[in-house]
Design a protein around this motif. Sequence first.
Motif, PDB file in Angstrom:
ATOM      1  N   LYS A 111      11.749  46.373  64.947  1.00  0.00           N
ATOM      2  CA  LYS A 111      12.966  47.086  64.546  1.00  0.00           C
ATOM      3  C   LYS A 111      13.460  46.276  63.133  1.00  0.00           C
ATOM      4  O   LYS A 111      14.121  47.316  62.357  1.00  0.00           O
ATOM      5  N   TYR A 112      13.231  45.071  62.776  1.00  0.00           N
ATOM      6  CA  TYR A 112      13.703  44.407  61.519  1.00  0.00           C
ATOM      7  C   TYR A 112      12.420  44.094  60.848  1.00  0.00           C
ATOM      8  O   TYR A 112      11.418  43.448  61.457  1.00  0.00           O
ATOM      9  N   TRP A 113      12.797  44.388  59.542  1.00  0.00           N
ATOM     10  CA  TRP A 113      11.647  44.107  58.544  1.00  0.00           C
ATOM     11  C   TRP A 113      12.094  43.335  57.270  1.00  0.00           C
ATOM     12  O   TRP A 113      13.306  43.768  56.753  1.00  0.00           O
ATOM     13  N   GLY A 114      11.163  42.606  56.741  1.00  0.00           N
ATOM     14  CA  GLY A 114      11.539  42.212  55.424  1.00  0.00           C
ATOM     15  C   GLY A 114      10.909  43.031  54.510  1.00  0.00           C
ATOM     16  O   GLY A 114      10.484  43.913  54.577  1.00  0.00           O
ATOM     17  N   GLN A 115      11.112  42.320  53.161  1.00  0.00           N
ATOM     18  CA  GLN A 115      10.705  43.300  51.911  1.00  0.00           C
ATOM     19  C   GLN A 115       9.406  43.079  51.412  1.00  0.00           C
ATOM     20  O   GLN A 115       8.669  43.839  50.645  1.00  0.00           O
ATOM     21  N   GLY A 116       8.604  42.265  52.229  1.00  0.00           N
ATOM     22  CA  GLY A 116       7.076  41.693  51.762  1.00  0.00           C
ATOM     23  C   GLY A 116       6.935  40.736  50.653  1.00  0.00           C
ATOM     24  O   GLY A 116       7.746  40.545  49.841  1.00  0.00           O
ATOM     25  N   THR A 117       5.803  40.302  50.874  1.00  0.00           N
ATOM     26  CA  THR A 117       5.274  39.270  49.807  1.00  0.00           C
ATOM     27  C   THR A 117       3.979  39.648  49.515  1.00  0.00           C
ATOM     28  O   THR A 117       3.136  39.781  50.471  1.00  0.00           O
ATOM     29  N   GLN A 118       3.393  39.282  48.021  1.00  0.00           N
ATOM     30  CA  GLN A 118       2.079  40.078  47.818  1.00  0.00           C
ATOM     31  C   GLN A 118       1.233  38.889  47.933  1.00  0.00           C
ATOM     32  O   GLN A 118       1.347  37.709  47.485  1.00  0.00           O
TER      33      GLN A 118
END
Length: 123
Positions: A111-118
């Motif tokens: 349900k919950y997601w972060g913005q991501g890291t490359q």
Amino acid sequence: QVQLVESGGGSVQAGGSLRLSCGAFGYTSSNDVMGWFRPAPGKEREGVASIDSDGRISYADSVKGRFTIPKDNAKNTLYLQMNSLKPEDTAMYYCAARYGWAPLLLPREYKYWGQGTQVTVSS
């Protein structure tokens, strides 16, 4: 409001290591699952690793033996320790969370997601 914030991405040469972190804010649970995901060919995202509140863990076959997913419950922080990195590990890595049990690697269950890291791995 639940917020997941990833950090720790970067560039590394093949064979190197990185540790990703995911801080969970506005979110505490005794029955939750957290995991790491990345885009994959033909899919929106694939599960890399996940861990539930009982400490049960699932890993994608492609990362078994190279990645681990420790979690610090006191800090409400999830990690992804990535060793022996390969160029094919290059991707945006997303942290995700869900309530419930079982360390699923199915993105649609979260349900919950972060913005991501490359993460970029050069040969």
